[in-house]
Structures are given as structure tokens and as C-alpha cells.
Design an enzyme around this catalytic site. Structure first.
Site, short mmCIF file in Angstrom:
data_model
loop_
_atom_site.label_atom_id
_atom_site.label_comp_id
_atom_site.label_asym_id
_atom_site.label_seq_id
_atom_site.Cartn_x
_atom_site.Cartn_y
_atom_site.Cartn_z
N ASP A 147 0.84 -1.19 0.00
CA ASP A 147 0.00 0.00 0.00
C ASP A 147 0.88 1.25 0.00
O ASP A 147 1.94 1.25 -0.62
CB ASP A 147 -0.93 -0.04 1.23
CG ASP A 147 -2.29 0.59 0.96
OD1 ASP A 147 -2.34 1.81 0.72
OD2 ASP A 147 -3.30 -0.13 1.00
N HIS A 220 -3.73 5.93 3.47
CA HIS A 220 -4.42 4.74 2.99
C HIS A 220 -3.80 3.45 3.52
O HIS A 220 -4.51 2.55 3.99
CB HIS A 220 -4.40 4.76 1.46
CG HIS A 220 -5.29 3.77 0.79
ND1 HIS A 220 -4.90 2.47 0.56
CD2 HIS A 220 -6.53 3.89 0.27
CE1 HIS A 220 -5.88 1.82 -0.07
NE2 HIS A 220 -6.88 2.66 -0.26
N SER A 555 -11.09 -0.94 -0.92
CA SER A 555 -9.82 -0.90 -0.20
C SER A 555 -10.01 -1.20 1.28
O SER A 555 -9.10 -1.69 1.95
CB SER A 555 -9.16 0.48 -0.34
OG SER A 555 -8.57 0.65 -1.59
#
Length: 690
Positions: A147, A220, A555
Site C-alpha cells: 500500500d 491509505h 480498499s
């Protein structure tokens, strides 16, 4: 009929794009160098070479001019066999004809696609005995997360009470900008950053604007890692919303962060390098909340790399994508991957819009700040488009940057249509133009799905029907006004779960016989850890700093399944990736908390297997499924051969077969379960897991 037309349309578009790509490749034989992934038949290394790296360098050198030196970015050896190199189109074409080359593919750029979910998934009772003691919440299971990196200071990565690092772990904690080996601990046991592919294409990373290290500036990666395996954190919340105890799915599992995504995207050569490193490091489960378009498996770096991971016994979970509700919008459809769509929780954050005529409409919002509406008083309400969602879309009614006239907006609440630009960015535009509030109205593209955001000004997101009613009120009233009342956090919402409208849908165009997504998991309004350098909206002018943030997307659903798989690996260390995936799919449910078929929020109708796959994940049932359908890498290879994927030039190694689609054979294996036993499938093996 509508589905058939959509499929034909998508197929036509793909064919056109494929033809265009072929034409462009044919005419681009200039000297401009690009990055290529070269897939090698490892078993075909000629005698005389001391190593595969020596062979790869020699192969590249053979197609270069005398003055050129080979520019090899990565050598791959664990999840994938081959290398990444900088070549021009003519050199790539020449290299493809040399001995031992299985294929050459240009660099691909991929993109990035909690306090309530443990209870919603039935995991809160785990500590009181649901999971076997030997599982210990996955304490020896290592989860690799590919990520944007990690924010190591987050309380979700504290290692209080953690035992020694598992003996099988061989990874590292790499140093870089504002990150050293000391940032790792017994929870965050590894952290790497992979950037050679990105820097070769984009240029050197600007270390004053982005961390050239495993540190997460975007947020994220921190969010996904903590969702999968975050430690228990008391009194977590986002500006007062979603208060509770935050915990990942596998609270005792270890985390290894691999930063592969940068400001300019996630590059396939870096992703392959991370997969290769993760396999060598000793991860047990992999989580990738990123993806691209549909490609044949032999051209998709994620499919190639995860095939090698699966061969080593590593379970892989990937996000399905956020292209819904359009059909054929999936990514990551290889059968050895668990492809995860998104559903809702039974939690909501209502924000009620009250119009001047007394009508009230329910929306959602995470706004909490000093800039409130004056004591709930009505303020002038404006909209700069037609009174229906079918009206023309312009920069003004979409509230693009610079589109709003301060003279018309100052002191007023603005209705903005959802679409194209970020939801929170529209609120920032209204605020900069002097507006005091915003109503974000869905159009027909989003239907009634509501996504909560931590806006910079008082705002409420409403569904398409409510948005149309509010617009009609504006155009039919001389002096329209409105105000917003914020309702905080509400639990026990019905119906739930519901398939999120944004969740990508099937059918699986690469292999329509194989159902994708495999399942859905919570992906709407998920609270998890956040970076300490970026505000909750991610906007540059958002100066707020929070420890936790609420995000939505596949996600977010992907790491839920990742963490659950880690728990299952802890309870059943002998289970293969296919066995774990089988247990998850065969125990998934398709009925909501009202006893009805799970709805599709895009249509308000019952969802289909193209929307929810096998159903919504049920970790309690998956622990003891009664029957598992197990398959090995050899079974996948047999299937690939049935699709005419052949070993090139008489290769002998299974790794020399290019992975592709899946219509694979399975073997059923019985498992024991406390009395009374049950079987979800007949004892006769079925041809597919779906």
C-alpha cells in the site's frame, strides 16, 4: 437485456482499446526507453551462467548497442521469475525472441481502490472462547500489506503484550526519510519501500513533499494495515463519531508494510518487487487494496506475482475495485486471489436537512467543527443547475474549483451534484467561495447510496430522490432556505449489510465461468488508524489532525478478509490458501438482518452473485465449515493447460507456465466439526469454488 447491452458495449470498447494499443506499439519503435517486466523460464538457464541474475543481464546486453549498459531495476526470484529493465520498443521486441523468454510486458500503473466491524462480524466474542486457544488471534501469522506505507506511531501498531517475533520471519525494517529501523517493533515487524519503477518513469521522489521511506503520508496504507491487524485501542473516534474500542480483525497478528504506491501511482515493477520480497521475508497472508483494469493473467503483474505467493502457501486478498455499479468493472480476478467487494455496516451518521417549508430529508455527514450553522437557523439555499439529477452537468452544479461566484454564494448553503471531483473537494470549493453549508446530492450514477465524509464545512450527503426533491423546492420557491441538524452515530441500522453501489461488479470478463467477486465484506464508512501528517479529507488546506479516520471503498473491505484469513491461518496452520478461501466462500451468507436477500444499494433490489459473489463473509462459520474444497498449484496449472497456456520451448518447471484464467478442478476434503456435523456441499467435488 440491459445487462447484455452493457456487456456488448464493454466488450466493444475493450476491443477498440486493444486494437489501439497494438497500433501504438507498432509505431513506437523510437529510442524512448520504457520499463518492461520480463517473464523468464527459470529452468532454461543455459550452462555457463553462474546465476540467474548473470543470465538476465547477458540477455539484456545482447539487444543493446555496444555503448549501452543494461539498466535492470529489479531481479525477481521468489514470487516471480524474471526481471524489470529499461528498454526501447525495438529492444523489447528483439529480447522477446531470445532463449528462455516467456513474455515481455510494459510497465502498468495501478491505483488505490474499525470500531464497529468486529461486533458486526461476530468477532467481539472471540476473546471469550470462540477461536481455538492455539490460534491466539494469529500471533505468529505475518500479514504483508502492499500500500502507501505505514504511520508507525499509531497506537494501532503498539506491541504491548506481544511475544517474540516469529522465527520464520526473515524481513527487514528499512530506513529512509523520517523512518528508521527503530520504528519497527514486535507488532510492526517489517517495513520496506519499493520505488525504482516509479522513479524510472516519473523521476526522483521529492523528499520535501513525500517520504522516500516506508512512512505513510497518504494515510491509505495505515488505514488498511490497522483494519487487518490493528491492536486494541480504547476510546477511538473521528471528531466524536464512531466512538468505541478500535481493533483490527486479527489483533495479535504481525504486520509487514511494503510501500509501493506514491503520489504518481502504484507501478507494476514495484508491486512485483514487493511481492517477491514478501515471499522471501516469510509473510503468511498478503493484502493488496489496489488494482487496475482487466488484463489476461499473463499480462497482469498482480496475477503473476500472487500465483507465486500462492505456490508458497500464502493467502492473498485483493480489492475488487470501486467501478460499480457498472457491470464488468472488476479487477484482480485471478482465481488464486480472494477478490473482495464492499458492503455496509449497521452503523450510520445521519445529518438531517430541514427546508424552509418544513420538509425534512435524511442524509449523512461526519462534520464536526466550530464553523456551524447559526443555532440551526435557516439560511438561503441555492443550486446552479436544473431541478433533476438528469439535468445538464456543468462545472457550476458539480462545484468544481473556481466555478462558484462569491457574490452568489456568500452566506448561503449550496447544493452540489456528486460526481467527477472528490466529495470533500466540493465542500472546500463552497467554503472558499463564502458558502456556509453544502448539500451533496447523488445523481443517477450513485442512486441512494450514502457515503459519510469529514467535511470542512457543515454538509450533508443525500440520495438521488432526496436531492431531486430539494432541487425542486429551490426552483419552485421564491426564497428557498435550509439548515442541517447532525445526528451523531446511530447503530443497529436496517437493512444491513447492503452491497455498496461503488463496489465493482461481475461478470468476470477474463473468464466468465469463474464467479467474481468472491465475497463482500464491510467497506462503507470504516474507522481505522490514520497518518499524522494529513487531515481526514486528504486536502492540502485541511489542517486538522486525527488519529483515526473513516473511509469507504473496496480498499477497506479487502483487509477485513485479510485479517480474518490470518485468524483462520492461526487456527488451521495446515490449511492451504484455497482451503481458507473455500471456507470463507462456502459459509458466506446472502440474507440481511431483516431476513431478506441482501440488497444492492444502487438499485434497491436484491443483489446478485455478480454483486456479492458467494455472499457476505462470516468468520464464525468459516472457522469450522464442515467441508473444504482444496486445490494445489498443480491443479491451477492443469487448468491453465486446458486453456492452451503451454509451456514454451519445452520448459519443464511449473513456474514456467504463464498464469491465466480459471476453470479449475478441485478436491473436496472433509474437516471435523463439533456435533452435529453438517456439509455445505455434497461430498462429490464440484468443478469450481463458486
Amino acid at each position: 437485456m440491459q445487462m447484455e447491452n452493457s456487456v456488448r458495449k464493454c466488450v466493444s470498447v475493450l476491443l477498440v482499446l486493444g486494437c489501439l494499443a497494438t497500433v501504438l506499439a507498432a509505431i513506437s519503435h523510437d529510442g524512448v526507453k520504457k520499463t518492461y517486466v520480463v517473464h523468464m523460464a527459470k529452468s532454461q538457464m543455459p550452462a555457463g551462467f553462474t546465476s540467474h541474475e548473470h543470465w538476465y543481464a547477458s540477455a539484456v546486453k545482447s539487444v543493446l548497442s555496444e555503448e549501452e549498459e543494461p539498466s535492470i531495476l529489479y531481479n525477481y526470484d521468489d514470487a516471480f521469475h524474471g526481471f524489470a529493465a529499461r528498454l526501447n520498443a525495438a529492444q523489447a521486441e528483439a529480447l522477446e525472441k531470445t532463449h528462455g523468454i516467456l513474455g515481455i510486458y510494459p510497465e502498468t500503473v495501478y491505483e488505490l481502490h474499525t470500531t464497529r466491524t468486529p461486533q458486526f462480524l461476530g468477532l467481539e466474542t472471540a476473546e471469550s472462547g470462540m477461536w481455538p486457544e492455539k490460534a491466539n488471534f494469529g500471533h505468529d501469522v505475518v500479514i504483508g500489506v502492499l500500500d502507501t506505507g505505514v504511520w508507525p506511531e499509531s497506537l494501532s501498531f503498539n506491541d504491548r503484550g506481544m511475544g517474540p517475533v516469529p522465527a520464520h520471519w526473515k524481513g527487514a525494517c528499512e530506513s529512509g526519510t523520517n523512518f528508521t529501523a527503530s520504528h519497527c517493533n514486535k507488532k510492526l515487524i517489517g517495513a520496506r519501500f519499493l520505488s525504482r519503477g516509479y522513479e524510472a518513469a516519473v523521476g526522483p521522489i521529492n523528499e520535501t513533499a513525500e517520504f522516500r521511506s516506508p512512512r505513510d503520508q497518504d494515510g491509505h496504507g495505515t488505514h488498511t494495515a490497522s483494519t487487518a491487524a490493528g491492536a486494541v485501542v480504547l476510546k477511538a473516534d473521528l471528531v466524536g463519531y464512531a466512538k468505541g474500542t478500535a481493533r483490527g480483525m486479527a489483533t495479535r497478528a504481525r504486520i509487514a508494510a511494503y510501500k509501493v504506491c506514491w503520489v504518481g501511482g502504484c507501478f507494476s515493477t514495484d508491486i512485483l518487487a514487493a511481492l517477491d520480497k514478501a515471499v522471501a521475508d516469510g509473510v503468511n497472508v498478503l493484502s493488496l487494496s489496489l488494482g487496475g483494469g482487466l488484463e489476461p493473467y499473463y499480462r497482469d503483474s498482480i496475477s503473476l506475482g500472487t500465483f507465486g505467493a500462492m505456490e508458497k502457501g500464502i493467502f492473498v486478498s485483493c480489492s475488487a475495485g470501486n467501478g460499480g455499479p457498472d457491470p464488468i468493472s472488476l479487477s484482480n480476478v485471478a482465481p488464486w486471489i480472494a477478490t473482495i467487494g464492499a458492503g455496509t455496516l449497521d452503523r450510520d451518521f445521519p445529518a438531517y436537512v430541514e427546508l424552509g417549508n418544513g420538509l425534512n430529508f435524511t442524509g449523512v455527514s461526519l462534520y464536526h467543527g466550530r464553523r456551524g450553522l447559526p443555532s440551526g437557523e435557516q439560511v438561503p439555499l441555492v443550486y446552479f443547475g436544473s431541478n433533476t439529477s438528469a439535468g445538464s452537468r456543468s462545472a457550476t452544479n458539480l462545484c468544481f474549483a473556481g466555478s462558484l461566484d462569491r457574490k452568489l454564494v456568500a452566506g448561503k448553503m449550496v447544493v452540489c451534484d456528486r460526481g467527477i471531483s472528490a466529495r470533500v473537494a466540493k465542500g472546500a470549493v463552497v467554503k472558499s467561495a463564502g458558502g456556509v453549508g453544502m448539500i451533496l446530492a447523488n445523481t443517477d450514477a450513485n442512486g441512494e447510496e450514502l457515503v459519510a465524509d469529514c467535511h470542512l464545512l457543515p454538509a450533508s450527503a443525500v440520495g438521488e430522490a432526496n436531492g431531486d426533491a430539494i432541487k425542486h423546492y429551490i426552483t419552485s420557491t421564491k426564497n428557498p432556505t435550509a439548515t442541517i441538524h447532525f445526528g451523531g452515530t446511530v447503530l443497529g441500522v436496517k437493512p444491513s449489510p447492503v452491497v455498496a453501489a461503488f463496489s465493482s461488479r461481475g461478470p468476470n470478463l477474463v473468464n466468465p465461468e469463474i464467479l467474481k467477486p468472491d465475497m463482500i465484506a464491510p467497506g462503507l464508512n470504516i474507522l481505522a488508524a490514520w497518518t499524522g501528517i494529513t487531515g481526514p479529507t486528504g486536502l492540502s488546506d485541511d489542517l486538522r489532525r486525527v488519529k483515526f479516520n473513516i473511509l469507504s471503498g473496496t480498499s477497506m473491505s479487502c483487509p477485513h478478509v485479510t485479517g480474518i484469513a490470518a485468524l483462520m491461518k492461526g487456527a488451521h496452520p495446515e490449511w492451504s490458501p484455497a482451503a481458507i478461501k473455500s471456507a470463507l466462500m462456502t459459509t458466506a451468507y446472502t440474507v440481511d438482518n431483516m431476513g431478506h436477500k441482501i440488497e444492492d444499494s444502487a438499485t434497491a433490489n436484491a443483489s446478485t452473485p455478480f454483486d456479492h459473489g458467494a455472499g457476505h463473509v462470516d468468520p464464525k462459520s468459516a472457522l469450522n465449515p464442515g467441508l473444504i474444497y482444496d486445490i494445489s498449484a498443480d491443479d491451477y496449472i492443469e487448468f491453465l493447460c486446458s486453456l492452451n497456456y503451454r509451456r514454451r520451448r519445452s520448459t519443464a518447471s511449473p513456474s514456467d507456465i504463464t498464469p491465466a484464467a480459471t476453470h479449475f478442478a478441485v478436491r473436496a476434503t472433509s474437516t471435523t466439526r463439533p456435533s452435529p456435523p453438517f456439509l455445505l456441499f455434497p461430498t462429490t467435488p464440484r468443478p469450481t469454488l463458486s
